[in-house]
Scaffold this motif. Structure first.
Motif, PDB file in Angstrom:
ATOM      1  N   VAL A  28       5.007  -6.838   7.753  1.00 14.57           N
ATOM      2  CA  VAL A  28       3.675  -7.451   7.778  1.00 14.57           C
ATOM      3  C   VAL A  28       2.698  -6.643   6.926  1.00 14.57           C
ATOM      4  O   VAL A  28       1.917  -7.211   6.150  1.00 14.57           O
ATOM      5  N   VAL A  29       2.739  -5.323   7.032  1.00 16.31           N
ATOM      6  CA  VAL A  29       1.832  -4.491   6.243  1.00 16.31           C
ATOM      7  C   VAL A  29       2.117  -4.654   4.751  1.00 16.31           C
ATOM      8  O   VAL A  29       1.187  -4.803   3.945  1.00 16.31           O
ATOM      9  N   ILE A  30       3.385  -4.657   4.369  1.00 12.07           N
ATOM     10  CA  ILE A  30       3.734  -4.848   2.962  1.00 12.07           C
ATOM     11  C   ILE A  30       3.260  -6.219   2.475  1.00 12.07           C
ATOM     12  O   ILE A  30       2.702  -6.342   1.377  1.00 12.07           O
ATOM     13  N   ALA A  31       3.467  -7.256   3.282  1.00 11.76           N
ATOM     14  CA  ALA A  31       3.027  -8.602   2.899  1.00 11.76           C
ATOM     15  C   ALA A  31       1.510  -8.644   2.735  1.00 11.76           C
ATOM     16  O   ALA A  31       0.999  -9.219   1.768  1.00 11.76           O
ATOM     17  N   LEU A  32       0.765  -8.026   3.657  1.00  8.69           N
ATOM     18  CA  LEU A  32      -0.691  -8.042   3.559  1.00  8.69           C
ATOM     19  C   LEU A  32      -1.189  -7.269   2.336  1.00  8.69           C
ATOM     20  O   LEU A  32      -2.147  -7.696   1.679  1.00  8.69           O
ATOM     21  N   VAL A  33      -0.539  -6.165   2.011  1.00 10.51           N
ATOM     22  CA  VAL A  33      -0.922  -5.410   0.814  1.00 10.51           C
ATOM     23  C   VAL A  33      -0.639  -6.235  -0.436  1.00 10.51           C
ATOM     24  O   VAL A  33      -1.467  -6.283  -1.360  1.00 10.51           O
ATOM     25  N   GLN A  34       0.510  -6.894  -0.481  1.00  8.79           N
ATOM     26  CA  GLN A  34       0.824  -7.740  -1.633  1.00  8.79           C
ATOM     27  C   GLN A  34      -0.173  -8.891  -1.760  1.00  8.79           C
ATOM     28  O   GLN A  34      -0.586  -9.238  -2.864  1.00  8.79           O
ATOM     29  N   ILE A  35      -0.547  -9.484  -0.637  1.00  7.46           N
ATOM     30  CA  ILE A  35      -1.525 -10.577  -0.663  1.00  7.46           C
ATOM     31  C   ILE A  35      -2.863 -10.060  -1.189  1.00  7.46           C
ATOM     32  O   ILE A  35      -3.506 -10.702  -2.022  1.00  7.46           O
ATOM     33  N   ALA A  36      -3.284  -8.905  -0.717  1.00  9.52           N
ATOM     34  CA  ALA A  36      -4.572  -8.351  -1.144  1.00  9.52           C
ATOM     35  C   ALA A  36      -4.581  -8.007  -2.627  1.00  9.52           C
ATOM     36  O   ALA A  36      -5.613  -8.138  -3.294  1.00  9.52           O
ATOM     37  N   ARG A  37      -3.447  -7.583  -3.174  1.00  9.94           N
ATOM     38  CA  ARG A  37      -3.393  -7.148  -4.575  1.00  9.94           C
ATOM     39  C   ARG A  37      -2.956  -8.239  -5.543  1.00  9.94           C
ATOM     40  O   ARG A  37      -2.964  -8.004  -6.748  1.00  9.94           O
ATOM     41  N   SER A  38      -2.589  -9.405  -5.043  1.00 11.96           N
ATOM     42  CA  SER A  38      -2.051 -10.443  -5.900  1.00 11.96           C
ATOM     43  C   SER A  38      -3.146 -11.081  -6.754  1.00 11.96           C
ATOM     44  O   SER A  38      -4.068 -11.721  -6.235  1.00 11.96           O
ATOM     45  N   PRO A  39      -3.044 -10.938  -8.080  1.00 12.20           N
ATOM     46  CA  PRO A  39      -4.051 -11.551  -8.949  1.00 12.20           C
ATOM     47  C   PRO A  39      -3.869 -13.067  -9.076  1.00 12.20           C
ATOM     48  O   PRO A  39      -4.782 -13.758  -9.529  1.00 12.20           O
ATOM     49  N   ALA A  40      -2.737 -13.587  -8.665  1.00  9.56           N
ATOM     50  CA  ALA A  40      -2.474 -15.017  -8.785  1.00  9.56           C
ATOM     51  C   ALA A  40      -3.156 -15.833  -7.684  1.00  9.56           C
ATOM     52  O   ALA A  40      -3.263 -17.048  -7.802  1.00  9.56           O
ATOM     53  N   LEU A  41      -3.627 -15.178  -6.630  1.00  6.81           N
ATOM     54  CA  LEU A  41      -4.275 -15.896  -5.530  1.00  6.81           C
ATOM     55  C   LEU A  41      -5.771 -16.011  -5.785  1.00  6.81           C
ATOM     56  O   LEU A  41      -6.411 -15.064  -6.233  1.00  6.81           O
TER      57      LEU A  41
END
Length: 75
Positions: A28-41
């Motif tokens: 969950v932490v890895i997913a949330l970090v990826q979501i926060a850093r994703s420039p495509a979103l």
């Protein structure tokens, strides 16, 4: 009476459960970090993804890893 086998079994079940929960928290932490850093979103989909991952942690993280924006491949 000898309770040592039961104590070992309870300890093993506890450790396996702890490892499983720790693994879910890491995912969950890895997913949330990826979501926060994703420039495509964009600003609309980012909170939606966070809500999905927090509402259903295991399923939400798996869905993010399966269908979320992927980083570009490096050559």
């Amino acid at each position: 009476m000898d309770y040592s086998a039961g104590i070992w079994m309870a300890g093993t079940v506890f450790l396996l459960g702890f490892a499983f929960l720790a693994g879910i928290i890491v995912l969950v932490v890895i997913a949330l970090v990826q979501i926060a850093r994703s420039p495509a979103l964009d600003n609309n989909s980012r909170p939606l993804w966070v809500l999905v991952v927090l509402a259903a942690p295991l399923i939400g993280a798996i869905v993010w890893f399966a269908s979320g924006p992927k980083p570009p491949l490096r050559s």
